[in-house]
Design an enzyme around this catalytic site. Structure first.
Site, PDB file in Angstrom:
ATOM      1  N   CYS A 377     -20.496 -49.899 -16.998  1.00  0.00           N
ATOM      2  CA  CYS A 377     -19.452 -50.402 -17.425  1.00  0.00           C
ATOM      3  C   CYS A 377     -19.403 -51.341 -18.496  1.00  0.00           C
ATOM      4  O   CYS A 377     -18.503 -51.224 -19.546  1.00  0.00           O
ATOM      5  CB  CYS A 377     -18.325 -50.923 -16.339  1.00  0.00           C
ATOM      6  SG  CYS A 377     -18.846 -52.489 -15.805  1.00  0.00           S
ATOM      7  N   HIS A 436     -16.055 -55.331 -12.736  1.00  0.00           N
ATOM      8  CA  HIS A 436     -15.841 -54.151 -13.730  1.00  0.00           C
ATOM      9  C   HIS A 436     -15.269 -54.641 -15.075  1.00  0.00           C
ATOM     10  O   HIS A 436     -14.549 -55.520 -15.241  1.00  0.00           O
ATOM     11  CB  HIS A 436     -14.883 -52.999 -13.109  1.00  0.00           C
ATOM     12  CG  HIS A 436     -14.419 -52.034 -14.135  1.00  0.00           C
ATOM     13  ND1 HIS A 436     -15.679 -51.223 -14.430  1.00  0.00           N
ATOM     14  CD2 HIS A 436     -13.547 -51.443 -14.266  1.00  0.00           C
ATOM     15  CE1 HIS A 436     -15.184 -49.944 -15.120  1.00  0.00           C
ATOM     16  NE2 HIS A 436     -13.785 -50.039 -15.208  1.00  0.00           N
ATOM     17  N   ASP A 459     -10.172 -48.012 -20.892  1.00  0.00           N
ATOM     18  CA  ASP A 459     -11.153 -48.114 -20.065  1.00  0.00           C
ATOM     19  C   ASP A 459     -12.094 -46.950 -20.283  1.00  0.00           C
ATOM     20  O   ASP A 459     -11.596 -45.811 -19.974  1.00  0.00           O
ATOM     21  CB  ASP A 459     -10.862 -48.427 -18.674  1.00  0.00           C
ATOM     22  CG  ASP A 459     -12.006 -48.704 -17.758  1.00  0.00           C
ATOM     23  OD1 ASP A 459     -13.137 -48.581 -18.129  1.00  0.00           O
ATOM     24  OD2 ASP A 459     -11.676 -48.849 -16.618  1.00  0.00           O
TER      25      ASP A 459
END
EC number: 2.3.2.13
Length: 817
Positions: A377, A436, A459
């Site tokens: 991530c 995250h 994202d």
């Protein structure tokens, strides 16, 4: 690419611990970026709204791909792009053609003998447009803001002469789609385009050109047409005259406008930043080299848009551009930039923890056309920040601690236990990531009702599909805060990441499940980003959610849950609690023993007997836990108002065989109060810290002059680190460099030195990392203040130098513990 998006060990719950399959190389792309591989629909074919390829779920993707490819000259991104020296470019000259196309130049015809776009980094255009740091020779401007150019004519300019500037992009430029822009000099153009004569002096003509604040972004071909009584003339296209146009956060008419100069300096122009990881109680930070101005990076960013044929007509809309970037930074669906891998086996690529910046990744993708292995991530987010900042969007990297991953759109995190409160991992598909990382980018949202402008979540980590594609956002932070999960794009998923509740379900004797505990403050406990103008951490949780437990926060949660797949989950709440539980883990370094403990507090006026069970396992940072390797059971008697602590020591030799990425562990604690029937449940994640690299600058740093850095590392483990690799990178200092140093003995200290030549002045950051199969997540950074070269404008002409990859370096010295 992996076997399937849900086969990744360490990423999805319920997966067996097995090594990943090795991705087969993608076919070498054609020069225009299209793959030779046939079959399958392209990214935009799946996302467009035309009759031949429409998908009912694909309404979110904006304009149709009506800009066809296949004829005309392309202004698409070339690989690898031009070098970035700052030497004054010569005025481009060309023979030109007349209207008849025979190349005859008639007497009296107004011929353009040359063009100077004033594109040097030290020129007025680049400085005023805040593009002087880009290591390119071409003119780079921001839309909605004027720039200057000089035309060298064959004779004196007369008022009866007509001059037209033309900008073209794509293989089939059309005026109606904004891909062919015609700008008559001295007359108002359409959509904010215009050009004016500033000064005519002999055969030199100084023009001021205004671009539209809604212009398409990308690399345009440029030409000039003239018309006089003697005939018409057109300057031929010249690659030296290509013009890059970017979004403009400095322009109030641009929908990406940011009304704070310090924000623009941080979120557009800063070439490095901090990315946070770990757990809320044990926050780690790493410096990331965004490198958005490095030579080749701008071409790589535009190549990403070209790779799957994003329509040029949609490239002026930051909503569409950011959504495409969120899809193309990951490799799923469209052979994008990075291959995700959460398995722990990185033998066929690079450990995600080893990257120190985006430049090496983007240049590899531009150079080869292959997806780069591997990313997780923070790597996806770091690359996304680079791409969006490079294109002109104010963007920051954001970390959410205790980030939920809701797989069934219930907007709750559901955790299932058996009758004895032991986790049922095969049912626990929802997970809570220790952290995250995603992105915020700033823009207006004309596609939404008023009140949803500002920060938007994007994202690029491939978690769930959106309209059939692995992408996420842009999603208004304001809609997340208020639980308005019906706002596009992907608000339900992001809301669950930051503000869902943790619901504990226990299996009953008849096989059904009952809610035994709801943990309301376990998700999205801290949301942070790098602070403006400093390396401090800024808490931005308040932007994403109302204060925990407040009426506004509860209303947002219940509003969102009402639109989820389990709208009645809050109708069945557990009984009142009078025994509280607190879980703690000792702060420990990798290689040391540690201690975990549970504090029980009796808030009642009666005696309480608690049966307590502790399960300890390693866990991936994605919340996927491994085998339970230690457990403890104990019955605790609590007098009224009393408290007691239960401890469990853990030796290094006990956890060493089970360690996975990030050195994280998960403590599951469950209990039952005999007298009241109260159920206690808690999950606590903690991590083992890794050491930092120590970097020291040896001498002064001056543009164009070699200087040296010393790197010192001590192995914290009693075992040998094998196949140790260092990475070194820093914008304006050092192109990405890989150093293979071999083995480092247990508890050994090593020192190495590396030289580099700064190419740009000012404050810079040199970033290093260490990676080996036994130890990762080791990095360090040093601030380097680079002085300009004596008597020079400050830039060194070797900015486009090659990366140094795979170099074997001997140690400067070694020492014992």
């Amino acid at each position: 690419m992996m076997d399937g998006p849900r086969s990744d060990v360490g990423r999805w719950g319920g997966n067996p611990l097995q090594p990943p399959t090795t991705p087969s190389p993608e076919p070498e792309p054609e020069p225009d970026g299209r793959s030779r591989r046939g079959g399958g629909r392209s990214f935009w074919a799946r996302c467009c709204g035309c009759c031949s390829c429409r998908n009912a779920a694909d309404d979110d993707w904006g304009p149709e791909p009506s800009d066809s490819r296949g004829r005309g000259s392309s202004s698409g991104t070339r690989r690898p792009g031009s070098r970035g020296s700052d030497s004054r470019r010569p005025v481009s000259r060309g023979s030109g053609v007349n209207a008849a196309g025979d190349g005859t130049i008639r007497e009296g015809m107004l011929v353009v003998n040359g063009v100077d776009l004033l594109s040097s980094r030290s020129d007025q255009n680049r400085r005023e447009h805040h593009t002087d740091e880009y290591e390119y020779d071409e003119l780079i401007v921001r839309r909605g803001q004027p720039f200057h150019m000089l035309l060298l004519l064959s004779r004196t300019y007369e008022s009866s002469d007509r001059i037209t500037l033309e900008l073209l992009i794509g293989n089939n430029p059309e005026v109606g789609k904004g891909t062919h822009v015609i700008i008559p000099v001295g007359k108002g153009g359409s959509g904010g385009w215009k050009a004016q004569v500033v000064k005519a002096s002999g055969q030199n003509l100084n023009l001021r050109v205004h671009t539209s604040p809604n212009a398409i972004i990308g690399k345009f071909q440029f030409t000039v047409r003239t018309q006089s009584d003697a005939g018409e003339f057109q300057l031929p296209f010249d690659p030296r005259n290509e013009i890059y146009i970017l979004f403009n956060p400095w322009c109030p008419e641009d929908i990406v406008y940011v009304d704070h100069e310090d924000w623009r300096q941080e979120y557009v122009l800063n070439e490095s930043g901090r990315i946070y990881y770990g757990t809320e109680a044990q926050i780690g930070e790493r410096t990331w080299n965004y490198g958005q101005f490095d030579h080749g990076v701008l071409d790589a960013c535009l190549y990403i848009l070209d790779r799957r044929g994003m329509p040029y007509g949609g490239r002026g809309d930051p909503v569409n551009v950011s959504r495409v970037i969120s899809a193309m930074v990951n490799s799923l669906d469209d052979n994008g930039v990075l291959i995700g891998n959460w398995s722990g086996d990185y033998s066929r690529g690079t450990n995600p923890s080893a990257w120190v910046g985006s430049v090496e990744i983007l240049l590899s993708y531009l150079r080869t056309g292959y997806s780069v292995p591997y990313g997780q991530c923070w790597v996806f987010a770091g690359v996304t920040t680079t791409v969006l900042r490079c294109l002109g969007l104010a963007t920051r990297t954001v970390t959410n601690f205790n980030s939920a991953h809701d797989t069934d759109t219930s907007l709750t995190m559901d955790i299932y236990f058996d009758e004895n409160m032991k986790p049922l991992e095969h049912l626990n598909h929802d997970s809570v990531w220790n952290f995250h990382v995603w992105n915020d980018c700033w823009m207006k949202r004309p596609d939404l009702p008023s009140g949803f402008d500002g920060w938007q979540v994007v994202d690029a980590t491939p978690q769930e599909t959106s309209s059939g594609i692995f992408c996420c956002g842009p999603c208004s932070v304001e809609s997340i805060k208020n639980g308005l999960v019906y706002m596009k794009y992907d608000t339900p998923f992001i809301f669950a990441e930051v503000n869902s509740d943790k619901v504990y379900w226990q299996r009953q004797d008849d096989g059904s499940f009952k809610i035994v505990y709801v943990e309301e403050k376990a998700i999205g406990t801290l949301i942070v980003t790098k602070a403006i103008s400093s390396n401090m951490r800024e808490d931005i949780t308040y932007l994403y959610k109302h204060p925990e437990g407040s009426d506004a926060e509860r209303k947002a949660v219940e509003t969102a849950a009402a639109h989820g797949s389990k709208p009645n989950v809050y109708a069945n709440r557990g009984s009142a609690e009078d025994v509280a539980m607190q879980v703690e883990a000792q702060d420990a370094v990798m290689g040391q023993d540690l201690m975990v403990s549970v504090m029980l507090i009796n808030h009642s006026s009666s005696r309480r007997t608690v049966k307590l069970h502790l399960y300890l396992s390693v866990t991936f940072y994605t919340g996927v836990s491994g085998t339970i390797f230690k457990e403890t059971k104990k019955e605790v008697e609590l007098a009224p108002g009393a408290s007691d602590r239960v401890t469990m020591p853990v030796a290094y030799k006990e956890y060493r065989p089970h360690l996975v990425d990030q050195g994280a562990m998960l403590l599951n604690v469950s209990g039952h109060v005999k007298e009241s029937g109260q159920v206690l449940a808690k999950q606590h994640t903690f991590r083992l810290r890794t050491p930092d690299l120590s970097l020291t600058l040896l001498g002064a740093a001056v543009v164009g002059q070699e200087c040296e850095v010393q790197i010192v590392f001590k192995n914290p483990l009693p075992v040998t680190l094998t196949n140790v690799v260092f990475r070194l990178e820093g914008s304006g200092l050092q192109r990405p460099k890989i150093l293979n140093v071999g083995d480092i003995g247990g508890n050994e200290t090593v020192t190495l030195r590396q030289s580099f030549v700064p190419v740009r002045p000012g404050p810079r950051q040199l970033i290093a990392s260490l990676d080996s199969p036994q130890l990762s997540q080791v990095h360090g950074v040093i601030q380097v203040d680079v002085a300009p070269a004596p008597g020079d404008g400050g830039f060194f002409s070797d900015a486009g130098g090659d990366s140094h990859l795979g170099e074997t370096i001997p140690m400067a010295s070694r020492g014992g513990a």
